[in-house]
Write an enzyme that holds these catalytic residues in place. Sequence first.
Site, PDB file in Angstrom:
ATOM      1  N   GLU A  40     -10.513  -2.531  -8.125  1.00  0.00           N
ATOM      2  CA  GLU A  40     -10.525  -1.416  -7.180  1.00  0.00           C
ATOM      3  C   GLU A  40     -10.005  -0.148  -7.857  1.00  0.00           C
ATOM      4  O   GLU A  40      -9.171  -0.212  -8.756  1.00  0.00           O
ATOM      5  CB  GLU A  40      -9.629  -1.771  -5.989  1.00  0.00           C
ATOM      6  CG  GLU A  40      -9.561  -0.724  -4.885  1.00  0.00           C
ATOM      7  CD  GLU A  40      -8.565  -1.097  -3.792  1.00  0.00           C
ATOM      8  OE1 GLU A  40      -8.668  -0.532  -2.696  1.00  0.00           O
ATOM      9  OE2 GLU A  40      -7.673  -1.935  -4.045  1.00  0.00           O
ATOM     10  N   LYS A 110     -14.229   1.111   2.433  1.00  0.00           N
ATOM     11  CA  LYS A 110     -13.165   0.177   2.804  1.00  0.00           C
ATOM     12  C   LYS A 110     -12.692   0.405   4.241  1.00  0.00           C
ATOM     13  O   LYS A 110     -12.288   1.507   4.612  1.00  0.00           O
ATOM     14  CB  LYS A 110     -12.000   0.346   1.833  1.00  0.00           C
ATOM     15  CG  LYS A 110     -10.859  -0.640   2.010  1.00  0.00           C
ATOM     16  CD  LYS A 110      -9.798  -0.381   0.936  1.00  0.00           C
ATOM     17  CE  LYS A 110      -8.630  -1.336   1.042  1.00  0.00           C
ATOM     18  NZ  LYS A 110      -7.598  -1.037   0.009  1.00  0.00           N
ATOM     19  N   CYS A 147      -9.911  -5.469  -1.411  1.00  0.00           N
ATOM     20  CA  CYS A 147      -8.447  -5.618  -1.450  1.00  0.00           C
ATOM     21  C   CYS A 147      -7.854  -6.027  -0.089  1.00  0.00           C
ATOM     22  O   CYS A 147      -7.977  -7.172   0.327  1.00  0.00           O
ATOM     23  CB  CYS A 147      -7.817  -4.331  -1.981  1.00  0.00           C
ATOM     24  SG  CYS A 147      -6.118  -4.546  -2.605  1.00  0.00           S
TER      25      CYS A 147
END
Length: 266
Positions: A40, A110, A147
Amino acid sequence: MKVALGQFAVAPEWSANLAQCVSLVDKAVAEGAKLLILPESIIAADMNDPRITVRTAQPFDGPFVTGLINALADKDVTVICCIATPDASGLTHNCQIVLNASGLVACYRKLHLYDAFNMKESNDYIPGTELPPIVQVGDIKVGLMTCYDVRFPEVARSLAVRGADLLTVPAAWVRGPGKEWHWEVMVTARALENTCYVAAVGECGPRNIGCSMMVDPLGVAVARAGIAPDLIFANVDLERIRATCEVLPVLANRRFKDPELEQGGA
């Protein structure tokens, strides 16, 4: 399909990180991988500069993505990674992108920002609003997560019920008491409860744990990295998924279904 997981310590200069990514592409291709997953936020990082993400964000047609696509021009490999892209508000978008020789294939913003453990990712990022898409890579259906998303089972479940064979989790998982255990538990649970593969790739370095891993549909870690830069490989086996779903049909045995999760991204 052979999958490569490449972890490295992200530098403050985008050009150094691009060179690192291109090197990992070459090594992955040399080993016969058709998919390379990177961590990431790989344009730039500096734990002593809390605003570096905003200052160094680049659009999709910027030099970082353009350089990576150029490196893929003559190669039969797909790359998945995360970058920060600028927004007119002055903040950024945390974008997981899928690239191949043709260019940008897909993007996922995200959903869940890391406002936890005394950190506040929303200071820099705008959250996404749509469930992630599934991308076809060879014979494999690949679902995207990023994540902190791995702590939210509904994201993985949405991808699984839409047919994902492999979930990719680029990450920059911050060290802390019990955090390595959290990482292993969450990644393993997402694979086991959805009877699919999960490839989680962590940035390593002074702040983050590394510890990239591929977990199979029965929750077995079939490849692992430690805390240093590394490139590891594992196969996604569709027959393994089929056999697991036959003996452990958790998706078929669900009693409660959420239509919203089954819609997902385009």
